[in-house]
Design a protein around this motif. Structure first.
Motif, PDB file in Angstrom:
ATOM      1  N   UNK A  63       4.397   0.519   1.635  1.00  0.00           N
ATOM      2  CA  UNK A  63       4.461  -0.289   2.845  1.00  0.00           C
ATOM      3  C   UNK A  63       4.097  -1.714   2.489  1.00  0.00           C
ATOM      4  N   UNK A  64       4.948  -2.656   2.886  1.00  0.00           N
ATOM      5  CA  UNK A  64       4.694  -4.078   2.673  1.00  0.00           C
ATOM      6  C   UNK A  64       4.077  -4.647   3.936  1.00  0.00           C
ATOM      7  N   UNK A  65       2.889  -5.208   3.786  1.00  0.00           N
ATOM      8  CA  UNK A  65       2.185  -5.849   4.894  1.00  0.00           C
ATOM      9  C   UNK A  65       2.076  -7.333   4.570  1.00  0.00           C
ATOM     10  N   UNK A  66       2.424  -8.159   5.531  1.00  0.00           N
ATOM     11  CA  UNK A  66       2.353  -9.614   5.346  1.00  0.00           C
ATOM     12  C   UNK A  66       1.802 -10.217   6.635  1.00  0.00           C
TER      13      UNK A  66
ATOM     14  N   UNK B 186       0.854  -1.191   0.000  1.00  0.00           N
ATOM     15  CA  UNK B 186       0.000   0.000   0.000  1.00  0.00           C
ATOM     16  C   UNK B 186       0.891   1.243   0.000  1.00  0.00           C
ATOM     17  N   UNK B 187       0.366   2.395  -0.386  1.00  0.00           N
ATOM     18  CA  UNK B 187       1.174   3.623  -0.330  1.00  0.00           C
ATOM     19  C   UNK B 187       1.610   3.915   1.109  1.00  0.00           C
ATOM     20  N   UNK B 188       2.857   4.336   1.251  1.00  0.00           N
ATOM     21  CA  UNK B 188       3.406   4.660   2.567  1.00  0.00           C
ATOM     22  C   UNK B 188       2.949   6.044   3.000  1.00  0.00           C
ATOM     23  N   UNK B 189       2.419   6.115   4.204  1.00  0.00           N
ATOM     24  CA  UNK B 189       2.041   7.393   4.813  1.00  0.00           C
ATOM     25  C   UNK B 189       2.752   7.496   6.162  1.00  0.00           C
TER      26      UNK B 189
ATOM     27  N   UNK C   1       7.951  -3.866   6.213  1.00  0.00           N
ATOM     28  CA  UNK C   1       8.898  -2.794   5.916  1.00  0.00           C
ATOM     29  C   UNK C   1       8.182  -1.697   5.148  1.00  0.00           C
ATOM     30  N   UNK C   2       8.804  -0.556   5.163  1.00  0.00           N
ATOM     31  CA  UNK C   2       8.419   0.543   4.283  1.00  0.00           C
ATOM     32  C   UNK C   2       9.620   0.781   3.388  1.00  0.00           C
ATOM     33  N   UNK C   3       9.377   1.178   2.158  1.00  0.00           N
ATOM     34  CA  UNK C   3      10.473   1.358   1.219  1.00  0.00           C
ATOM     35  C   UNK C   3      10.061   2.336   0.134  1.00  0.00           C
ATOM     36  N   UNK C   4      11.040   2.898  -0.524  1.00  0.00           N
ATOM     37  CA  UNK C   4      10.730   3.821  -1.595  1.00  0.00           C
ATOM     38  C   UNK C   4      11.973   4.479  -2.151  1.00  0.00           C
TER      39      UNK C   4
END
Length: 144
Positions: free
Chosen positions: A44-47, A5-8, A53-56
């Motif tokens: 944002x990676x949700x599992x 999902x988009x990181x906020x 993690x968040x990445x960009x």
């Protein structure tokens, strides 16, 4: 099951940031991560219901992208998911943005070196006392 999902900025408050990141950035690290979220493109990676993690990235200048990752305390439990996500993510934004250089800094240790090499980055140098806690970091780049 994984989703991206988009990181906020609020994701930083919801995730269990890995202790080594908290140590290396200093007491105001969460504020810095929030600024990053506001000034960069991030995901944002949700599992399994956890933020892994968040990445960009952000563009330093035309064609040069700085890659960033905020690993959670759970990142090490999902190495294949993390690696596949990062490889897909990089391939997608390379195809769409056509940068000529990607770069990032990572802690100078065996784990980070193996991961960066797996991702196709080349070590360009070592930065002494780079973090708040004076740890050595390496600069990594991928020339396209």
């Amino acid at each position: 099951m994984s989703k991206i999902i988009p990181f906020i900025p609020a994701h930083v408050d919801l995730m269990d940031v890995r202790q080594s990141e908290l140590d290396g950035i200093g007491s105001n690290c969460l504020d810095r991560y929030k600024l990053l979220a506001e000034n960069a493109v991030g995901f944002t990676l949700i599992h399994d219901g956890r933020i892994i993690m968040a990445f960009g990235y952000y563009e330093l200048w035309p064609g040069v992208m700085e890659i960033w990752v905020i690993p959670s305390a759970y990142t090490h439990q999902y190495p294949n998911t993390v690696a596949r996500t990062m490889l897909r993510y990089m391939a997608s934004f390379i195809a769409s943005h056509k940068p000529h250089r990607l770069q990032t800094a990572a802690l100078d240790d065996d784990f980070h070196s193996r991961f960066m090499e797996f991702m196709g980055f080349v070590k360009e140098g070592t930065m002494e006392q780079y973090s708040v806690d004076k740890k050595r970091y390496n600069m990594w780049a991928k020339i396209l």
